[in-house]
Design an enzyme around this catalytic site. Structure first.
Site, PDB file in Angstrom:
ATOM      1  N   HIS A   1       0.862  -1.185   0.000  1.00 17.59           N
ATOM      2  CA  HIS A   1       0.000   0.000   0.000  1.00 17.59           C
ATOM      3  C   HIS A   1       0.891   1.226   0.000  1.00 17.59           C
ATOM      4  CE1 HIS A   1      -3.563   2.423   0.645  1.00 17.59           C
ATOM      5  NE2 HIS A   1      -2.850   3.137   1.483  1.00 17.59           N
ATOM      6  N   CYS A   2       0.643   2.122  -0.945  1.00 15.95           N
ATOM      7  CA  CYS A   2       1.447   3.332  -1.068  1.00 15.95           C
ATOM      8  C   CYS A   2       0.631   4.527  -0.594  1.00 15.95           C
ATOM      9  CB  CYS A   2       1.870   3.534  -2.517  1.00 15.95           C
ATOM     10  SG  CYS A   2       2.853   5.029  -2.757  1.00 15.95           S
ATOM     11  N   PRO A   3       1.095   5.217   0.457  1.00 13.61           N
ATOM     12  CA  PRO A   3       0.348   6.382   0.929  1.00 13.61           C
ATOM     13  C   PRO A   3       0.430   7.574  -0.021  1.00 13.61           C
ATOM     14  CG  PRO A   3       2.359   6.104   2.204  1.00 13.61           C
ATOM     15  CD  PRO A   3       2.250   4.912   1.305  1.00 13.61           C
TER      16      PRO A   3
ATOM     17  N   ASN B   1      -2.271   6.770  -2.387  1.00 15.37           N
ATOM     18  CA  ASN B   1      -3.437   6.384  -1.597  1.00 15.37           C
ATOM     19  C   ASN B   1      -4.140   5.178  -2.214  1.00 15.37           C
ATOM     20  OD1 ASN B   1      -5.141   6.543   0.584  1.00 15.37           O
ATOM     21  ND2 ASN B   1      -6.553   7.945  -0.426  1.00 15.37           N
ATOM     22  N   ASN B   2      -3.349   4.175  -2.546  1.00 22.90           N
ATOM     23  CA  ASN B   2      -3.891   2.984  -3.161  1.00 22.90           C
ATOM     24  C   ASN B   2      -2.890   1.851  -2.987  1.00 22.90           C
ATOM     25  OD1 ASN B   2      -5.643   1.378  -4.530  1.00 22.90           O
ATOM     26  ND2 ASN B   2      -5.456   2.445  -6.503  1.00 22.90           N
TER      27      ASN B   2
END
Length: 84
Positions: free
Chosen positions: A4-6, A9-10
Site C-alpha cells: 500500500h502506497c500512501p 493512496n492505493n
C-alpha cells in the site's frame, strides 16, 4: 497486491504497477530537474534580483533546503524504483 502506497493512496498491484513506476520516474525526474535548476541559478548572474544582503541570505537558505529535500526524495524514489 505488492504494497500500500500512501503517496498514491492505493495498493500497488499487478494492474496498476505500471502507473506506480511512472509516478516514481516523474518524481525522480522532478528531483533531478530541481537540483539542476538550483545549480544553474547559482552559476548565472541575476540582473533583476535584489542585491541586498538579507535577500541573498534568504536565497541561500531556500536553495539549501530545496536541494536537500529534492535529494532525499530523489534517493528514496530511486531506491523504490530499483526494488520494483
Amino acid at each position: 497486491m505488492d504494497h500500500h502506497c500512501p503517496w498514491i493512496n492505493n495498493c500497488v498491484g499487478e494492474f496498476n504497477q505500471k502507473y506506480f513506476i511512472q509516478f516514481l520516474l516523474y518524481v525522480g525526474l522532478a528531483s533531478i530537474y530541481t537540483v539542476a535548476m538550483v545549480a544553474l541559478s547559482w552559476t548565472r548572474e541575476c540582473r533583476d534580483c535584489n542585491h541586498e544582503i538579507i535577500f541573498k541570505q534568504h536565497r541561500v537558505i531556500h536553495s539549501v533546503i530545496l536541494v536537500i529535500e529534492s535529494l532525499l526524495f530523489g534517493i528514496f524514489v530511486i531506491a523504490i524504483m530499483c526494488d520494483q
